[in-house]
Each structure stands twice: as structure tokens, then as C-alpha cells.
Design a protein around this motif. Structure first.
Motif, PDB file in Angstrom:
ATOM      1  N   MET A 243      28.896  39.064  62.303  1.00  0.00           N
ATOM      2  CA  MET A 243      29.781  38.093  61.534  1.00  0.00           C
ATOM      3  C   MET A 243      29.369  38.109  59.923  1.00  0.00           C
ATOM      4  SD  MET A 243      29.704  35.041  59.565  1.00  0.00           S
ATOM      5  CE  MET A 243      27.926  34.299  59.739  1.00  0.00           C
ATOM      6  N   ALA A 244      30.458  38.060  59.155  1.00  0.00           N
ATOM      7  CA  ALA A 244      30.337  38.061  57.777  1.00  0.00           C
ATOM      8  C   ALA A 244      31.192  37.214  57.287  1.00  0.00           C
ATOM      9  CB  ALA A 244      30.810  39.370  57.233  1.00  0.00           C
ATOM     10  N   ILE A 245      30.993  36.652  55.803  1.00  0.00           N
ATOM     11  CA  ILE A 245      31.760  35.894  55.200  1.00  0.00           C
ATOM     12  C   ILE A 245      32.069  36.350  53.911  1.00  0.00           C
ATOM     13  CG2 ILE A 245      31.641  33.681  53.879  1.00  0.00           C
ATOM     14  CD1 ILE A 245      29.708  32.495  55.733  1.00  0.00           C
ATOM     15  N   THR A 246      33.509  36.460  53.700  1.00  0.00           N
ATOM     16  CA  THR A 246      33.943  37.010  52.535  1.00  0.00           C
ATOM     17  C   THR A 246      34.366  35.726  51.517  1.00  0.00           C
ATOM     18  OG1 THR A 246      35.020  38.971  53.780  1.00  0.00           O
ATOM     19  CG2 THR A 246      35.938  38.521  51.582  1.00  0.00           C
ATOM     20  N   SER A 247      34.080  36.000  50.389  1.00  0.00           N
ATOM     21  CA  SER A 247      34.165  34.685  49.453  1.00  0.00           C
ATOM     22  C   SER A 247      35.097  35.216  48.182  1.00  0.00           C
ATOM     23  CB  SER A 247      32.780  34.281  48.888  1.00  0.00           C
ATOM     24  OG  SER A 247      32.071  34.051  49.990  1.00  0.00           O
ATOM     25  N   LYS A 248      35.868  34.440  47.718  1.00  0.00           N
ATOM     26  CA  LYS A 248      36.592  34.403  46.567  1.00  0.00           C
ATOM     27  C   LYS A 248      36.288  33.437  45.615  1.00  0.00           C
ATOM     28  CE  LYS A 248      40.505  36.664  49.141  1.00  0.00           C
ATOM     29  NZ  LYS A 248      41.937  36.672  49.421  1.00  0.00           N
ATOM     30  N   GLY A 249      36.363  33.779  44.318  1.00  0.00           N
ATOM     31  CA  GLY A 249      35.926  32.793  43.292  1.00  0.00           C
ATOM     32  C   GLY A 249      34.550  32.935  42.598  1.00  0.00           C
ATOM     33  N   TYR A 250      33.514  33.548  43.171  1.00  0.00           N
ATOM     34  CA  TYR A 250      32.432  34.082  42.278  1.00  0.00           C
ATOM     35  C   TYR A 250      32.834  35.063  41.415  1.00  0.00           C
ATOM     36  CZ  TYR A 250      29.570  31.832  46.259  1.00  0.00           C
ATOM     37  OH  TYR A 250      29.170  31.161  47.258  1.00  0.00           O
ATOM     38  N   SER A 251      31.588  35.144  40.657  1.00  0.00           N
ATOM     39  CA  SER A 251      31.869  36.233  39.290  1.00  0.00           C
ATOM     40  C   SER A 251      32.512  37.545  39.882  1.00  0.00           C
ATOM     41  CB  SER A 251      30.410  36.519  38.623  1.00  0.00           C
ATOM     42  OG  SER A 251      30.616  37.173  37.795  1.00  0.00           O
ATOM     43  N   GLY A 252      33.612  37.893  39.031  1.00  0.00           N
ATOM     44  CA  GLY A 252      34.002  39.321  39.356  1.00  0.00           C
ATOM     45  C   GLY A 252      34.942  39.410  40.560  1.00  0.00           C
ATOM     46  N   THR A 253      35.440  38.274  41.117  1.00  0.00           N
ATOM     47  CA  THR A 253      35.959  38.536  42.538  1.00  0.00           C
ATOM     48  C   THR A 253      37.334  37.903  42.436  1.00  0.00           C
ATOM     49  OG1 THR A 253      35.316  36.395  43.249  1.00  0.00           O
ATOM     50  CG2 THR A 253      33.881  38.333  43.727  1.00  0.00           C
ATOM     51  N   VAL A 254      38.027  37.549  41.408  1.00  0.00           N
ATOM     52  CA  VAL A 254      39.207  36.791  41.175  1.00  0.00           C
ATOM     53  C   VAL A 254      40.372  37.483  40.592  1.00  0.00           C
ATOM     54  CG1 VAL A 254      40.564  34.489  40.502  1.00  0.00           C
ATOM     55  CG2 VAL A 254      38.114  34.696  41.328  1.00  0.00           C
ATOM     56  N   ASN A 255      41.435  37.982  41.681  1.00  0.00           N
ATOM     57  CA  ASN A 255      42.439  38.701  41.079  1.00  0.00           C
ATOM     58  C   ASN A 255      43.622  37.696  41.034  1.00  0.00           C
ATOM     59  OD1 ASN A 255      43.556  38.537  43.624  1.00  0.00           O
ATOM     60  ND2 ASN A 255      42.700  40.983  43.882  1.00  0.00           N
ATOM     61  N   TYR A 256      44.788  38.004  40.782  1.00  0.00           N
ATOM     62  CA  TYR A 256      46.055  37.282  40.735  1.00  0.00           C
ATOM     63  C   TYR A 256      46.426  36.690  42.057  1.00  0.00           C
ATOM     64  CZ  TYR A 256      47.088  38.276  35.631  1.00  0.00           C
ATOM     65  OH  TYR A 256      46.974  38.367  34.519  1.00  0.00           O
ATOM     66  N   ALA A 257      46.137  37.355  43.093  1.00  0.00           N
ATOM     67  CA  ALA A 257      46.356  37.035  44.449  1.00  0.00           C
ATOM     68  C   ALA A 257      45.413  36.024  44.806  1.00  0.00           C
ATOM     69  CB  ALA A 257      46.614  38.087  45.488  1.00  0.00           C
ATOM     70  N   ASP A 258      44.161  36.292  44.314  1.00  0.00           N
ATOM     71  CA  ASP A 258      42.973  35.374  44.827  1.00  0.00           C
ATOM     72  C   ASP A 258      43.173  33.980  44.012  1.00  0.00           C
ATOM     73  OD1 ASP A 258      41.887  37.452  46.198  1.00  0.00           O
ATOM     74  OD2 ASP A 258      40.594  37.836  44.542  1.00  0.00           O
ATOM     75  N   TRP A 259      43.778  34.105  42.880  1.00  0.00           N
ATOM     76  CA  TRP A 259      44.031  32.605  42.153  1.00  0.00           C
ATOM     77  C   TRP A 259      44.805  31.734  42.758  1.00  0.00           C
ATOM     78  CZ3 TRP A 259      42.034  28.976  39.306  1.00  0.00           C
ATOM     79  CH2 TRP A 259      42.828  28.127  38.780  1.00  0.00           C
ATOM     80  N   ALA A 260      46.049  32.648  43.333  1.00  0.00           N
ATOM     81  CA  ALA A 260      47.051  31.753  43.916  1.00  0.00           C
ATOM     82  C   ALA A 260      46.464  30.943  45.152  1.00  0.00           C
ATOM     83  CB  ALA A 260      48.198  32.744  44.616  1.00  0.00           C
ATOM     84  N   GLN A 261      45.612  31.549  45.914  1.00  0.00           N
ATOM     85  CA  GLN A 261      45.053  30.810  47.102  1.00  0.00           C
ATOM     86  C   GLN A 261      44.213  29.804  46.594  1.00  0.00           C
ATOM     87  OE1 GLN A 261      43.426  34.640  48.849  1.00  0.00           O
ATOM     88  NE2 GLN A 261      44.506  33.537  50.982  1.00  0.00           N
ATOM     89  N   LEU A 262      43.023  30.206  45.201  1.00  0.00           N
ATOM     90  CA  LEU A 262      42.181  29.086  45.217  1.00  0.00           C
ATOM     91  C   LEU A 262      42.721  27.953  44.506  1.00  0.00           C
ATOM     92  CD1 LEU A 262      39.623  31.592  43.604  1.00  0.00           C
ATOM     93  CD2 LEU A 262      39.206  30.012  45.508  1.00  0.00           C
ATOM     94  N   ALA A 263      43.766  28.216  43.672  1.00  0.00           N
ATOM     95  CA  ALA A 263      44.791  27.039  43.169  1.00  0.00           C
ATOM     96  C   ALA A 263      45.185  26.174  43.785  1.00  0.00           C
ATOM     97  CB  ALA A 263      45.863  27.719  42.006  1.00  0.00           C
ATOM     98  N   SER A 264      45.714  26.409  45.002  1.00  0.00           N
ATOM     99  CA  SER A 264      46.113  25.615  45.991  1.00  0.00           C
ATOM    100  C   SER A 264      45.088  24.785  46.731  1.00  0.00           C
ATOM    101  CB  SER A 264      47.007  26.329  47.079  1.00  0.00           C
ATOM    102  OG  SER A 264      46.109  27.052  48.016  1.00  0.00           O
ATOM    103  N   MET A 265      43.854  25.050  46.435  1.00  0.00           N
ATOM    104  CA  MET A 265      42.743  24.212  46.966  1.00  0.00           C
ATOM    105  C   MET A 265      42.007  23.224  46.008  1.00  0.00           C
ATOM    106  SD  MET A 265      43.363  25.371  49.977  1.00  0.00           S
ATOM    107  CE  MET A 265      42.222  24.079  50.752  1.00  0.00           C
ATOM    108  N   LEU A 266      42.582  23.330  44.622  1.00  0.00           N
ATOM    109  CA  LEU A 266      41.840  22.741  43.600  1.00  0.00           C
ATOM    110  C   LEU A 266      41.729  21.244  43.551  1.00  0.00           C
ATOM    111  CD1 LEU A 266      42.593  25.245  40.511  1.00  0.00           C
ATOM    112  CD2 LEU A 266      40.184  24.900  41.891  1.00  0.00           C
ATOM    113  N   GLY A 267      42.737  20.669  44.489  1.00  0.00           N
ATOM    114  CA  GLY A 267      42.776  19.390  44.532  1.00  0.00           C
ATOM    115  C   GLY A 267      41.676  18.270  45.251  1.00  0.00           C
TER     116      GLY A 267
END
Length: 214
Positions: free
Chosen positions: A1-25
Motif C-alpha cells: 500500500m502506498a499513498i501518493t500526495s499532491k500539495g506538498y513542497s515541489g509537487t504541484v503542477n497545473y493539473a494538480d492545481w486543478a484538482q486541489l482548487a476544487s477541494m479548497l472549500g
């Protein structure tokens, strides 16, 4: 089992930001009905946590397989432990890491003390699990997960409100939408969002619903 994370230092590209932004509320949420569901395993005090994704404090995590957690022995009576998703921004030489953890609680059916430091170390509550002395399997599960939608949050159990602490939070639970607002003393309090707008609004009793006058 592994956990992949987006949002930590150095891991965010435009596609990642599209996913993260939808969860900011939302402060915390899971994605999908079955995400990170907990159940009893076959091992001694084993808790299985299914695969799935969760978002919280600006981080989006995806677990790719079932994870196994093991509760500590209970000397007597019962103990309520917390299954949580821990986000640690200081791990891996400050590159960040997310892990599933089982936080030991007490005999009280309540969320135990947990990490609450966004940007340093923070725990997203997922489940309460009751372990009982003399029993090898977990005896009870309380679902603390919440889901984020365009109009607010949805949850399955009223105890989810215990860790949603932002004033103005709206969460639908068992047919009632709750809002974290203020009581008559100006303190934070959960109140039902009534569709009745008048001075004749009937009182609401938790577990019973709207109480109509005889």
C-alpha cells in the motif's frame, strides 16, 4: 500500500492545481462513497482501511490499496481509538508525507487528542473504533468521514461535527443541514438550518427532529 500526495513542497503542477482548487472549500473531505472505509480485519485488533482519496489542509492524498492498522491491547473495559490520515509537512526532509494512523483514545466515546497543525503536522479524522478487553476484533465503528460538494459538506454521523470547527461550516447529516453559527451568548454552536422562517418555528431536539405543538 502506498499513498501518493499532491500539495506538498515541489509537487504541484497545473493539473494538480486543478484538482486541489476544487477541494479548497472544505477543511477536510474524502472523495467517493467508499473512500477510506474502515472494517475489521482478520488479525488481532486489526483495522482495514480501503483505498481511496482524501483532501485536507491543501493536500490531496490517494491510497492505492487496503491498509492495515493494529490497535493496542485493552486491559479492561473498552477504548475508542481514532483512525486518521496524518499529514506531516516536516517528514522526508520537509518534502512532506501522508500516512494512515490509529490514535489511542480512552473509554469515552469521543475524538481523542490529535495533531492539529496545518503546515506542520495535522490529522484528518476518519473513523472511531471501539476495542474491548478480551476481544480480538474491533467491536464498533463510527464513520467520521465527510464529503465536500458545491453547496457544503455531507456526513453520516453527528459526531463529524466535533472536528468541523470553522464558523459558517454547513454539513448535511441524516436529513438535517447543520450550520456552525453562534448561540445567544455569542459562542460557536451547531444549529439546524430550518426551512421555516418565522417566529413560530418549532424547537428541534437532536435525535427526534422538529417537535410540533400538540
Amino acid at each position: 500500500m502506498a499513498i501518493t500526495s499532491k500539495g506538498y513542497s515541489g509537487t504541484v503542477n497545473y493539473a494538480d492545481w486543478a484538482q486541489l482548487a476544487s477541494m479548497l472549500g472544505a477543511q477536510y473531505s474524502v472523495l467517493g462513497v467508499g473512500a477510506l472505509a474502515a472494517s475489521a480485519g482478520t488479525g488481532d485488533r486489526e483495522v482495514k482501511v480501503s483505498a481511496g482519496s482524501a483532501a485536507g489542509q491543501g493536500i490531496l492524498d490517494t491510497s492505492d490499496a487496503v491498509a492495515s492498522l493494529t490497535g493496542a491491547a485493552v486491559a479492561s473495559g473498552s477504548r475508542w481509538d481514532l483512525v486518521a490520515l496524518r499529514r506531516d509537512w516536516t517528514a522526508n526532509d520537509n518534502a512532506g508525507e501522508s500516512t494512515l494512523v490509529l490514535i489511542q483514545g480512552s473509554a469515552a466515546k469521543a475524538i481523542p487528542t490529535r495533531e492539529m497543525g496545518p503546515g506542520v503536522k495535522d490529522d484528518q479524522p476518519l473513523w472511531l473504533v471501539r476495542f474491548t478487553a478480551g476481544q480480538t476484533a474491533p467491536q464498533e465503528f463510527v464513520d467520521l468521514r465527510c464529503w465536500h460538494g458545491d453547496g457544503g459538506l455531507a456526513a453520516k454521523n453527528l459526531m463529524a461535527r466535533d472536528y468541523l470547527t470553522r464558523i459558517g461550516t454547513r454539513v448535511w447529516i441524516q436529513g438535517i443541514t447543520w450550520v456552525l453559527g453562534f448561540n445567544s451568548s455569542g459562542l460557536a454552536a451547531w444549529v439546524p438550518d430550518s426551512v421555516v422562517v418565522s417566529s413560530t418555528q418549532p424547537p428541534y431536539v437532536e435525535g427526534l427532529g422538529w417537535i410540533k405543538a400538540p
